[in-house]
Design an enzyme around this catalytic site. Sequence first.
Site, short mmCIF file in Angstrom:
data_model
loop_
_atom_site.label_atom_id
_atom_site.label_comp_id
_atom_site.label_asym_id
_atom_site.label_seq_id
_atom_site.Cartn_x
_atom_site.Cartn_y
_atom_site.Cartn_z
N LYS A 217 1.18 0.61 -9.11
CA LYS A 217 2.52 1.03 -8.71
C LYS A 217 2.86 0.47 -7.33
CE LYS A 217 3.19 5.34 -6.91
NZ LYS A 217 3.91 5.38 -5.62
N ASN A 218 1.94 0.69 -6.38
CA ASN A 218 2.26 0.34 -5.00
C ASN A 218 2.15 -1.16 -4.71
OD1 ASN A 218 2.98 2.95 -4.57
ND2 ASN A 218 1.08 3.55 -3.54
N CYS B 174 8.39 11.58 -3.16
CA CYS B 174 7.52 12.75 -3.13
C CYS B 174 7.65 13.44 -1.79
CB CYS B 174 6.05 12.33 -3.34
SG CYS B 174 5.67 11.92 -5.04
N ARG C 291 8.68 12.43 6.38
CA ARG C 291 8.46 11.00 6.11
C ARG C 291 9.64 10.26 6.71
NH1 ARG C 291 6.70 9.94 -0.05
NH2 ARG C 291 5.55 8.16 0.79
N ASP D 281 -3.89 9.19 -1.35
CA ASP D 281 -3.40 9.36 -2.72
C ASP D 281 -4.47 9.88 -3.67
OD1 ASP D 281 -0.97 8.47 -1.83
OD2 ASP D 281 -1.23 6.42 -2.55
N ARG E 176 5.93 8.95 -12.89
CA ARG E 176 6.33 8.04 -11.82
C ARG E 176 5.23 7.04 -11.50
NH1 ARG E 176 9.03 10.61 -6.68
NH2 ARG E 176 8.73 8.44 -6.18
N1 EPU Z 1 5.85 7.19 9.03
C1 EPU Z 1 6.70 7.43 10.09
N2 EPU Z 1 7.77 6.61 10.26
C2 EPU Z 1 8.03 5.58 9.41
C3 EPU Z 1 7.15 5.33 8.34
C4 EPU Z 1 6.07 6.17 8.17
O1 EPU Z 1 6.50 8.36 10.85
O2 EPU Z 1 9.03 4.88 9.63
C5 EPU Z 1 4.68 8.07 8.83
C6 EPU Z 1 4.71 8.81 7.50
O3 EPU Z 1 5.51 9.97 7.58
C7 EPU Z 1 3.25 9.11 7.29
C8 EPU Z 1 2.56 7.90 7.91
O4 EPU Z 1 3.55 7.26 8.72
O5 EPU Z 1 2.88 10.26 7.97
C9 EPU Z 1 2.03 6.88 6.93
O6 EPU Z 1 2.97 6.64 5.93
P1 EPU Z 1 3.19 5.20 5.26
O7 EPU Z 1 4.45 4.63 5.84
O8 EPU Z 1 1.95 4.40 5.31
O9 EPU Z 1 3.46 5.63 3.77
P2 EPU Z 1 4.40 4.87 2.79
O10 EPU Z 1 4.35 3.45 3.14
O11 EPU Z 1 5.69 5.57 2.71
C10 EPU Z 1 2.62 4.24 0.99
C11 EPU Z 1 2.45 4.55 -0.46
C12 EPU Z 1 2.10 6.02 -0.61
C13 EPU Z 1 0.80 6.28 0.15
C14 EPU Z 1 0.97 5.87 1.61
C15 EPU Z 1 -0.29 5.99 2.44
C16 EPU Z 1 4.00 3.03 -1.49
C17 EPU Z 1 5.25 2.83 -2.24
N3 EPU Z 1 3.69 4.27 -1.16
O12 EPU Z 1 3.66 5.11 1.43
O13 EPU Z 1 1.91 6.26 -1.99
O14 EPU Z 1 0.48 7.64 0.11
O15 EPU Z 1 1.42 4.48 1.68
O16 EPU Z 1 -1.30 5.21 1.90
O17 EPU Z 1 3.28 2.07 -1.21
C18 EPU Z 1 1.76 7.60 -3.91
O18 EPU Z 1 1.50 6.56 -4.53
O19 EPU Z 1 1.65 8.75 -4.41
C19 EPU Z 1 2.20 7.50 -2.52
C20 EPU Z 1 2.80 8.49 -1.87
#
Ligand code: EPU
Length: 412
Positions: free
Chosen positions: A26-27, A104, A109, A297, A390
């Site tokens: 997915k990611n 989610c 976030r 995850d 999802r």
């Molecule tokens: N964060 C901020 N500001 C931002 C972006 C992120 O404060 O602008 C914080 C987030 O709130 C969090 C931390 O940074 O506390 C890390 O979040 P990250 O940005 O790495 O998460 P993401 O990129 O939104 C991806 C995966 C997630 C997975 C996380 C961590 C995708 C589409 N999603 O999310 O996948 O949990 O990295 O590895 O790649 C899932 O598959 O169930 C899922 C949630």
Amino acid sequence: MRERFIVEGLSGEHTLKGEIAVRGAKNAVLKILPASVLFEDEVPLENVPDIEDVKRMRELLEALKDDPTVLRKDIAEKFRASIVLAGPVLARRGRVEFPFPGGCVLGERSIDLFLNGFKAMGAEVEEDDGFFKIAVPGGKLHGAHIIFPLVSVTGTETLMMAAVLAEGETVLQNAAMEPEVAYLAEYLNASGAHIEGAGTPTVRIVGGGLLRAAGRPFVVPADRIEAGSFVILAALAGSDVHITHCNPAWLEVPLALLRQAGVHIETTPTSIRVRSSSAPYKMVSVRTHEYPGFPTDLQAPMAVFMSQCQGEGSILETIFDGRFRYVDDLVVMGADMAVMNPHRVFIRGPKALTRKNLESPDLRGGLAYLLAATVAKGTSSIDNAYLIDRGYEHIEERLRALGLTIRREESK
Ligand code: EPU
């Protein structure tokens, strides 16, 4: 139509057996779809999983045909990864409009890292009631030196993609090292991009013109979270389960922890075999961490595993501050767990679980409920099947092939 899964529990027996193939990640696919905006030709995709988030991203791309700089609000609000598309669209068109992304609920976030990155590359950001309008005066982003205050997977990917069409060099520091980042960069490089260091904390990108796939397919790599979820399922309820089409090298820390607990695991470069152990497993403790640490995850599925281990342990969730919403219902099912604060849960085991009518709190929490229902005594239901769909393709059909009695039905 709202649907739910009905699962007949195995009462702690280890009877699941056979082969299960892991689907595309997915990611990973959720990043190559937006990256297609950087190309002058079509990007052929292979091994695309049939999951809801992919359908949403396709719809979002489709809607760009009507308005090439607007991410349609009703679709983008449904999933977090919609924001990834903002980078390539901004880089190619010089402007982009989008709503605050949904997805989610895992605590706060925010999207500040994306907005600050765009600004550093020369864009101006306007926000009106949760709707963002971003424009680059002059139409073209320029390179920038961006230091992420915290590690963000999609933040790294989005700015890396934007930098591919920017003027000059961009350096991303404290970048995410998730294997999907490097995998994406390799494909972009093979198509004409100049990215160095993806998969390490420092990524350098020299911007250039549109990319060309020239017919070369992006083969979506195996979903390491799905593979890890199946390993945990096999440890909990399997006698001999062979997980194929995966890459165990991307799961080293979870596999090491499961082995430490006593799970019998053998790997080849593309498969994982898990054989049952009769004694309860030894308790372990988990601290989630950016790659290559234990993935957040897999945290909820691991909690179900730990509920069946002997002893006391804890989970420290370091990435998100709202990822324990699944705990209360596991406690009602009989698990001995206590949330100490938004980042730590204590677990004592082993405790037999009993059936419950459940409702998925989020994607991975829903999968954890499927695992708990599988281990439990009696028949459980898991409502909000949509949330599991999802990220996991036709999960009930694939688990049935291992011998689990599971079906999907319309929610009452
Ligand atoms: N964060 C901020 N500001 C931002 C972006 C992120 O404060 O602008 C914080 C987030 O709130 C969090 C931390 O940074 O506390 C890390 O979040 P990250 O940005 O790495 O998460 P993401 O990129 O939104 C991806 C995966 C997630 C997975 C996380 C961590 C995708 C589409 N999603 O999310 O996948 O949990 O990295 O590895 O790649 C899932 O598959 O169930 C899922 C949630």
